[in-house]
Design an enzyme around this catalytic site. Structure first.
Site, PDB file in Angstrom:
ATOM      1  N   ARG A 184      41.863  59.436  54.036  1.00 44.55           N
ATOM      2  CA  ARG A 184      41.090  59.808  55.225  1.00 44.55           C
ATOM      3  C   ARG A 184      41.901  59.769  56.511  1.00 44.55           C
ATOM      4  NH1 ARG A 184      36.678  55.791  53.357  1.00 44.55           N
ATOM      5  NH2 ARG A 184      38.585  55.231  52.284  1.00 44.55           N
ATOM      6  N   ASP A 224      45.011  52.006  32.238  1.00 42.23           N
ATOM      7  CA  ASP A 224      44.992  50.549  32.175  1.00 42.23           C
ATOM      8  C   ASP A 224      46.471  50.170  32.194  1.00 42.23           C
ATOM      9  OD1 ASP A 224      45.248  47.899  31.201  1.00 42.23           O
ATOM     10  OD2 ASP A 224      43.207  48.018  30.424  1.00 42.23           O
ATOM     11  N   HIS A 225      46.927  49.624  33.312  1.00 43.41           N
ATOM     12  CA  HIS A 225      48.379  49.494  33.466  1.00 43.41           C
ATOM     13  C   HIS A 225      48.994  48.538  32.435  1.00 43.41           C
ATOM     14  CE1 HIS A 225      47.383  45.920  35.861  1.00 43.41           C
ATOM     15  NE2 HIS A 225      48.626  45.539  35.710  1.00 43.41           N
ATOM     16  N   LYS A 232      53.001  48.375  29.870  1.00 44.62           N
ATOM     17  CA  LYS A 232      53.978  47.274  29.795  1.00 44.62           C
ATOM     18  C   LYS A 232      54.734  47.351  28.463  1.00 44.62           C
ATOM     19  CE  LYS A 232      51.122  44.144  32.620  1.00 44.62           C
ATOM     20  NZ  LYS A 232      51.790  43.755  33.846  1.00 44.62           N
ATOM     21  N   ASP A 289      36.971  42.284  35.726  1.00 42.91           N
ATOM     22  CA  ASP A 289      38.253  42.661  36.329  1.00 42.91           C
ATOM     23  C   ASP A 289      39.375  42.713  35.295  1.00 42.91           C
ATOM     24  OD1 ASP A 289      40.025  43.262  38.437  1.00 42.91           O
ATOM     25  OD2 ASP A 289      40.571  41.152  38.673  1.00 42.91           O
ATOM     26  N   HIS A 297      42.086  44.874  30.366  1.00 43.84           N
ATOM     27  CA  HIS A 297      43.432  44.445  29.946  1.00 43.84           C
ATOM     28  C   HIS A 297      43.395  43.578  28.684  1.00 43.84           C
ATOM     29  CE1 HIS A 297      44.309  46.021  33.794  1.00 43.84           C
ATOM     30  NE2 HIS A 297      44.191  44.932  34.514  1.00 43.84           N
TER      31      HIS A 297
HETATM   32  C1  BG6 Z   1      44.338  44.170  37.970  1.00 50.19           C
HETATM   33  C2  BG6 Z   1      43.277  43.265  38.521  1.00 50.19           C
HETATM   34  O1  BG6 Z   1      43.762  45.157  37.154  1.00 50.19           O
HETATM   35  O2  BG6 Z   1      45.260  43.418  37.197  1.00 50.19           O
HETATM   36  C3  BG6 Z   1      43.907  42.163  39.352  1.00 50.19           C
HETATM   37  O3  BG6 Z   1      42.361  44.009  39.305  1.00 50.19           O
HETATM   38  C4  BG6 Z   1      44.970  41.436  38.554  1.00 50.19           C
HETATM   39  O4  BG6 Z   1      42.918  41.253  39.809  1.00 50.19           O
HETATM   40  C5  BG6 Z   1      45.942  42.421  37.934  1.00 50.19           C
HETATM   41  O5  BG6 Z   1      45.647  40.567  39.425  1.00 50.19           O
HETATM   42  C6  BG6 Z   1      46.901  41.740  36.989  1.00 50.19           C
HETATM   43  O6  BG6 Z   1      47.928  42.617  36.643  1.00 50.19           O
HETATM   44  P1  BG6 Z   1      49.365  42.050  36.253  1.00 50.19           P
HETATM   45  O7  BG6 Z   1      50.137  43.261  35.815  1.00 50.19           O
HETATM   46  O8  BG6 Z   1      49.916  41.378  37.473  1.00 50.19           O
HETATM   47  O9  BG6 Z   1      49.116  41.080  35.150  1.00 50.19           O
END
Ligand code: BG6
Length: 515
Positions: free
Chosen positions: A66, A203-204, A208, A261, A266
Site C-alpha cells: 500500500r 510451509d517454510h 529446510k 502457529d 510445521h
Molecule cells: C513461523 C511462526 O511460521 O515459524 C513463528 O509464525 C515461528 O512464530 C517461526 O517463530 C519458526 O520458524 P523457524 O524457521 O525459526 O523455526
C-alpha cells in the site's frame, strides 16, 4: 558416524544440475512487499538463487504494497540482502539484479488498481523479456488472501497473457485458515480462480535441508527402514522449541497461539515425514498421498492428551524478559497458549501403539527443533549378574534428528567402559551437517521459491493435507476454548514449559528427552 569432508566442487556436475533446474523467464510479484518477510527472507533467497546460477537471465521482481515506496524499495531490499550475510556490496551480480527489482503501490481491495498492476506487469515483460510468466507471492495478512485472489481472477490475471505454455502460479503464506471450516472456505475461494496445480501453499519447514533429509535418511539407507516401526520403536518425540517471544506480533499471536502457529503446520509436516510410508516417487502427488494417509490415520486427539502453557516473566540467555501478558497489544488476562503439548497415536500397521509426543513453545530454555526416535529397551539380563556388571548406564537406543540449529543426526548406543568389569555406558555417533558439508546460508525459502518457479509442488502443502491437519487440530481448539486455564502463566520464560507437560509423559512412565 565419523563424518568425511564431501567434495562438492565438481563444476561440471553443478552446471548440469543448474541447467536441469532452471525455470523459465518470469516475474515474481510479491504482495505485502513492505513487510519483514520480503526484506529478511524472500529477496535474500532470490538473490542467492541468482548468485548460484539457478535463476533465468530474464527475471524480475515486483514488490506490491500500500505505501508509496517507489523511491526507496530497491535500496531497502538491497540492505536486506547485504545484512543477510554472504553477499558483498561489490558482488558483480548485485547491481544488475537490483535493476530488476521494482515496486508498485496499490490497495489490495481496490478493483481498479489491478488494471494498473496488469499494465505494470506488461511493461516489465517488455523490458525484461519475462514472457508473461508470473509467480504471485501472497506475503500479506490472511484477511487479504480472498480479495487478492478474487481480483486476480476478475482481471484474468490467473492466466498468462502470453497464452498456453506460459505459467501463472501463486504462493500463499501461512496461516492457511484458522480452523477447519475457514481453511475449507479459503480452499474453495482459491480453487475458483486457480487450479490446484497453480497453487503453492508454503510451509517454510519443508524448505529446510534437514527436513528433506528425513526422507533421504529413511529411504536411501538400508539399515533404518526395517526397524522403523512399532516392533522396534518405543515412542517418538517432536520438539519445536523457541527461545524468542512473540517479537512484537501481539495482535497476530493473540489470534493464533502455539497450536495454530506451529503445530498445525510445521510440526505436522515433520510428523508426516517421520511416519509416512515410502512414496513411489518424489513427485508431488506421490508424496502428498503418503503424507495425507498419515494424518488421516491419527486417532482423534482427546483433550486429556493435550496440555497448554503460557510464559510468565523469566530469564532468557541470562537476561530478564517480560511475560506474555505484558507483551505489547496482548490482553492482560489472555488465554492464548504460547506452549502446546500433545500425545497422539497413528492407527496403522506401522505405528499402532507407538505414542508420538509433540511440544512446541515460545520463550523456552533454548531454540531447538529435534525429532527423537526412541527404540525399545533390549533385555539386559545378560549383563545383570556377577563380574561387577552394571546396567545403570544403559539407556535405549535413540536416533535424534536435529532439524535446527546444530543440524545433524545422532545415534545413541551402548558401549563397554574400558576396564576389567563388564560395565557399560551410552555413547553417541554423530553426523553434523556443518562438518560434512560446510555451513549453508540457505534459509529454506530458496528451495521453495525455485520449486514454485519450476512448478514442482512436492514440498508444498496441498488442499487435502491442509484440511486433514485442521481436522485434527480444530477439536482441540474448540475444547480449549470451552475451558479457560486458571493458572496461566504456568511456566517462567527460559524454562522447559509447564509442569503439566512433564506430567503427561510421566503418566506413561516416560520423560521428555533432555535437549
Ligand atoms: C513461523 C511462526 O511460521 O515459524 C513463528 O509464525 C515461528 O512464530 C517461526 O517463530 C519458526 O520458524 P523457524 O524457521 O525459526 O523455526
Amino acid at each position: 558416524m565419523a563424518t568425511t569432508q564431501v567434495n562438492i566442487s565438481d563444476e561440471a556436475m553443478k552446471a548440469s544440475q543448474h541447467l536441469a533446474r532452471r525455470p523459465d523467464p518470469s516475474i515474481v510479484v510479491i504482495f505485502g512487499a513492505s513487510g519483514d518477510l520480503t526484506k529478511r527472507k524472500l529477496l535474500p533467497a532470490l538473490y542467492h538463487l541468482q548468485q548460484s546460477g539457478y535463476l533465468p537471465e530474464d527475471f524480475a521482481v515486483l514488490g506490491v504494497a500500500r505505501r508509496p515506496l517507489e523511491g526507496t524499495f530497491a535500496a531497502d531490499m538491497k540492505d536486506g540482502i547485504l545484512s543477510g550475510g554472504g553477499v558483498e556490496e561489490a558482488d558483480p551480480k548485485l547491481a544488475p539484479f537490483m535493476e530488476r527489482v521494482q515496486y508498485y503501490a496499490m490497495n489490495f481491495d481496490d478493483d481498479a488498481a489491478y488494471d494498473g498492476l496488469k499494465a505494470k506487469l506488461a511493461e516489465m515483460d517488455a523490458k525484461f523479456n519475462t514472457q508473461g510468466n508470473r509467480l504471485f507471492y501472497l506475503a500479506v495478512a490472511p484477511e487479504y488472501f480472498s480479495d487478492i485472489i478474487s481480483f486476480l481472477g476478475k482481471h484474468e490475471m490467473n492466466k498468462s497473457p502470453a497464452g498456453d505454455g506460459h505459467f501463472v502460479r501463486t504462493i500463499i503464506e501461512k496461516p492457511f485458515g484458522h480452523d477447519l471450516s475457514s481453511a475449507c472456505a479459503l480452499n474453495d475461494e482459491v480453487n475458483k480462480v486457480f487450479d490446484e496445480s497453480q497453487i503453492f501453499r508454503i510451509d517454510h519447514y519443508l524448505g529446510k535441508e534437514t527436513v528433506q533429509n528425513i526422507l533421504v535418511f529413511r529411504f536411501a539407507n538400508g539399515i533404518f527402514e526395517p526397524v522403523w516401526n512399532r516392533n522396534y520403536i518405543d515412542h517418538v518425540e517432536i520438539t519445536a522449541a523457541e527461545s524468542i517471544g512473540i517479537e512484537g506480533r501481539g495482535p497476530f499471536y493473540e489470534q493464533a497461539g502455539a497450536l495454530r502457529d506451529v503445530v498445525q503446520n510445521h510440526v505436522m509436516e515433520l510428523l508426516s515425514f517421520v511416519a509416512m510410508e515410502p512414496p513411489i516417487s518424489f513427485g508431488a502427488d506421490a508424496v502428498r498421498a503418503e503424507k495425507v494417509k498419515v494424518w488421516k490415520a491419527i486417532l482423534p486427539i482427546h483433550p486429556a492428551d493435550t496440555v497448554r502453557g503460557q510464559y510468565g516473566p523469566g530469564n532468557v540467555d541470562g537476561k530478564p524478559v517480560i511475560g506474555y501478558r505484558q507483551e505489547d497489544r496482548v490482553h492482560p488476562r489472555s488465554q492464548t497458549e504460547t506452549y502446546a503439548g500433545l500425545r497422539l497415536e497413528i492407527e496403522n500397521w506401522r505405528w499402532a501403539g507407538v505414542p508420538f509426543y509433540i511440544r512446541a513453545g515460545k520463550r523456552l530454555a533454548k531454540r531447538v527443533t529435534e525429532i527423537t526416535i526412541q527404540f525399545k529397551q533390549p533385555p539386559l539380563t545378560l549383563f545383570k549378574d556377577g563380574d561387577g556388571a552394571g546396567t545403570e548406564g544403559i539407556k535405549p537406543n535413540v536416533i535424534s534428528m536435529r532439524i535446527q540449529p546444530d543440524e545433524g543426526i545422532a545415534l545413541r548406543f551402548a558401549a563397554k567402559v574400558p576396564g576389567p568389569n563388564m560395565s557399560m555406558s551410552s555413547v553417541n555417533m554423530n553426523f553434523s551437517y556443518a562438518d560434512a558439508f560446510g555451513a549453508s546460508s540457505a534459509n529454506g525459502y530458496e528451495r521453495l521459491l525455485l520449486d514454485a518457479m519450476l512448478g514442482d509442488g512436492t514440498l508444498f502443502a496441498h488442499r487435502d493435507g491442509v484440511e486433514a491437519t485442521w481436522k485434527l487440530i480444530t477439536p482441540i481448539l474448540e475444547a480449549w476454548a470451552k475451558e479457560p486455564v486458571k493458572d496461566f502463566p504456568n511456566y517462567a520464560a527460559g524454562t522447559w514449559g509447564p509442569a503439566v507437560s512433564d506430567a503427561m509423559l510421566k503418566a506413561d512412565g516416560r520423560k521428555w528427552r533432555k535437549l
